[in-house]
Write a protein that holds these residues in place. Sequence first.
Motif, PDB file in Angstrom:
ATOM      1  N   ASN A 148       5.502  24.463  53.693  1.00  0.00           N
ATOM      2  CA  ASN A 148       6.000  25.591  52.921  1.00  0.00           C
ATOM      3  C   ASN A 148       4.825  25.702  51.574  1.00  0.00           C
ATOM      4  N   ILE A 149       4.911  26.915  51.056  1.00  0.00           N
ATOM      5  CA  ILE A 149       4.154  26.959  49.975  1.00  0.00           C
ATOM      6  C   ILE A 149       5.030  26.357  48.821  1.00  0.00           C
ATOM      7  N   GLY A 150       4.333  25.742  47.872  1.00  0.00           N
ATOM      8  CA  GLY A 150       5.021  25.182  46.671  1.00  0.00           C
ATOM      9  C   GLY A 150       4.118  25.448  45.391  1.00  0.00           C
ATOM     10  N   PRO A 181     -13.614  22.801  55.302  1.00  0.00           N
ATOM     11  CA  PRO A 181     -12.733  23.315  56.475  1.00  0.00           C
ATOM     12  C   PRO A 181     -11.323  23.347  56.106  1.00  0.00           C
ATOM     13  N   ASN A 182     -10.729  22.154  55.700  1.00  0.00           N
ATOM     14  CA  ASN A 182      -9.556  22.230  55.338  1.00  0.00           C
ATOM     15  C   ASN A 182      -8.829  23.311  54.266  1.00  0.00           C
ATOM     16  N   LEU A 183      -9.873  23.388  53.250  1.00  0.00           N
ATOM     17  CA  LEU A 183      -9.612  24.333  51.973  1.00  0.00           C
ATOM     18  C   LEU A 183      -9.470  25.894  52.485  1.00  0.00           C
ATOM     19  N   CYS A 184     -10.478  26.214  53.225  1.00  0.00           N
ATOM     20  CA  CYS A 184     -10.683  27.517  54.277  1.00  0.00           C
ATOM     21  C   CYS A 184      -9.672  27.979  54.978  1.00  0.00           C
ATOM     22  N   ALA A 185      -9.109  26.889  55.891  1.00  0.00           N
ATOM     23  CA  ALA A 185      -7.945  27.001  56.657  1.00  0.00           C
ATOM     24  C   ALA A 185      -6.636  27.286  55.815  1.00  0.00           C
ATOM     25  N   TRP A 186      -6.425  26.356  54.788  1.00  0.00           N
ATOM     26  CA  TRP A 186      -5.386  26.936  53.699  1.00  0.00           C
ATOM     27  C   TRP A 186      -5.459  28.401  53.142  1.00  0.00           C
ATOM     28  N   MET A 187      -6.899  28.557  52.629  1.00  0.00           N
ATOM     29  CA  MET A 187      -6.765  30.203  52.105  1.00  0.00           C
ATOM     30  C   MET A 187      -6.397  30.989  53.023  1.00  0.00           C
ATOM     31  N   ASP A 188      -6.625  30.815  54.448  1.00  0.00           N
ATOM     32  CA  ASP A 188      -6.240  31.735  55.623  1.00  0.00           C
ATOM     33  C   ASP A 188      -4.732  31.938  55.604  1.00  0.00           C
ATOM     34  N   GLU A 189      -4.284  30.706  55.690  1.00  0.00           N
ATOM     35  CA  GLU A 189      -2.600  30.639  55.667  1.00  0.00           C
ATOM     36  C   GLU A 189      -2.112  31.333  54.489  1.00  0.00           C
ATOM     37  N   TYR A 190      -2.707  30.896  53.327  1.00  0.00           N
ATOM     38  CA  TYR A 190      -1.910  31.301  52.142  1.00  0.00           C
ATOM     39  C   TYR A 190      -2.042  32.654  51.901  1.00  0.00           C
ATOM     40  N   LEU A 191      -3.321  33.334  51.966  1.00  0.00           N
ATOM     41  CA  LEU A 191      -3.423  34.822  51.921  1.00  0.00           C
ATOM     42  C   LEU A 191      -2.826  35.765  52.764  1.00  0.00           C
ATOM     43  N   ASN A 192      -2.420  35.133  54.131  1.00  0.00           N
ATOM     44  CA  ASN A 192      -1.830  35.837  55.139  1.00  0.00           C
ATOM     45  C   ASN A 192      -0.334  35.986  54.878  1.00  0.00           C
ATOM     46  N   SER A 193       0.155  34.978  54.125  1.00  0.00           N
ATOM     47  CA  SER A 193       1.613  35.176  53.740  1.00  0.00           C
ATOM     48  C   SER A 193       2.090  36.353  53.285  1.00  0.00           C
ATOM     49  N   SER A 194       3.171  36.990  53.780  1.00  0.00           N
ATOM     50  CA  SER A 194       3.548  38.310  53.513  1.00  0.00           C
ATOM     51  C   SER A 194       3.870  38.496  51.784  1.00  0.00           C
ATOM     52  N   PHE A 195       4.608  37.448  51.295  1.00  0.00           N
ATOM     53  CA  PHE A 195       5.110  37.535  50.094  1.00  0.00           C
ATOM     54  C   PHE A 195       3.778  37.128  49.001  1.00  0.00           C
ATOM     55  N   VAL A 196       2.714  36.415  49.366  1.00  0.00           N
ATOM     56  CA  VAL A 196       1.760  36.380  48.771  1.00  0.00           C
ATOM     57  C   VAL A 196       0.894  37.521  48.575  1.00  0.00           C
TER      58      VAL A 196
END
Length: 222
Positions: A148-150, A181-196
């Motif tokens: 989860n986002i924290g 690679p891990n940072l880029c995967a996180w960025m995709d997850e984070y920026l695609n979160s609806s509330f973000v």
Amino acid sequence: MAEVKVFGAWGSPFSRRVEMALKLKGVVYEYIEEDLSNKSPLLLQYNPVYKKVPVLLHNGKPIAESLVILEYIDETWKNGPSILPKNPYDRAIARFWARFIDEKCLPAMWTACWSVGEDQVKAKEEAEELLKFLDNELKGKKFFGGDNIGLVDIAANFIAYWSMIFAELVGLQLITNDKFPNLCAWMDEYLNSSFVKEYLPDREKLAEYFGARFLKTSAAAK
């Protein structure tokens, strides 16, 4: 009902942190836009030490500095998901990485984006060394805190969004999948979160604003 106000600036990643945290907790608030070139008397009154946004006003009492505000929000409003972990050790680790981002990564990335010539090369190398720590911290994780986002994810909003716009403006490849690679995967997850998505400034407007600033900086450097 508690009165909550946020003094912020539309293009500030630090202001957006506060709004995102309030959204996460389901807190209703009034947003007050500040002109940072002509700061209001109220902003100077509520944050006389740093004289900057964001400022959270809760029942007439001001709290300044975004990371401090995020913790205050988490401790004050128990509804909604926790911003910081419950375990004391995990909370300490989250605070560590949030401060690392603010005190180390953001200044280095800002310098890398707005420097020129050999200074930019050196600044980019320094920024990449710091980003390696974040990439390593994200191994095997969806978000910095797990599933989860924290706190750390919200603190890293500049890295996920603003820094990529800045790098594109100046033609700098700063965060690439082959190196991080891990940072880029996180960025995709984070920026695609609806509330973000709801609390990110318009990309074109942000690029236009900082693009004009870059042109001024380039002209002054000549």
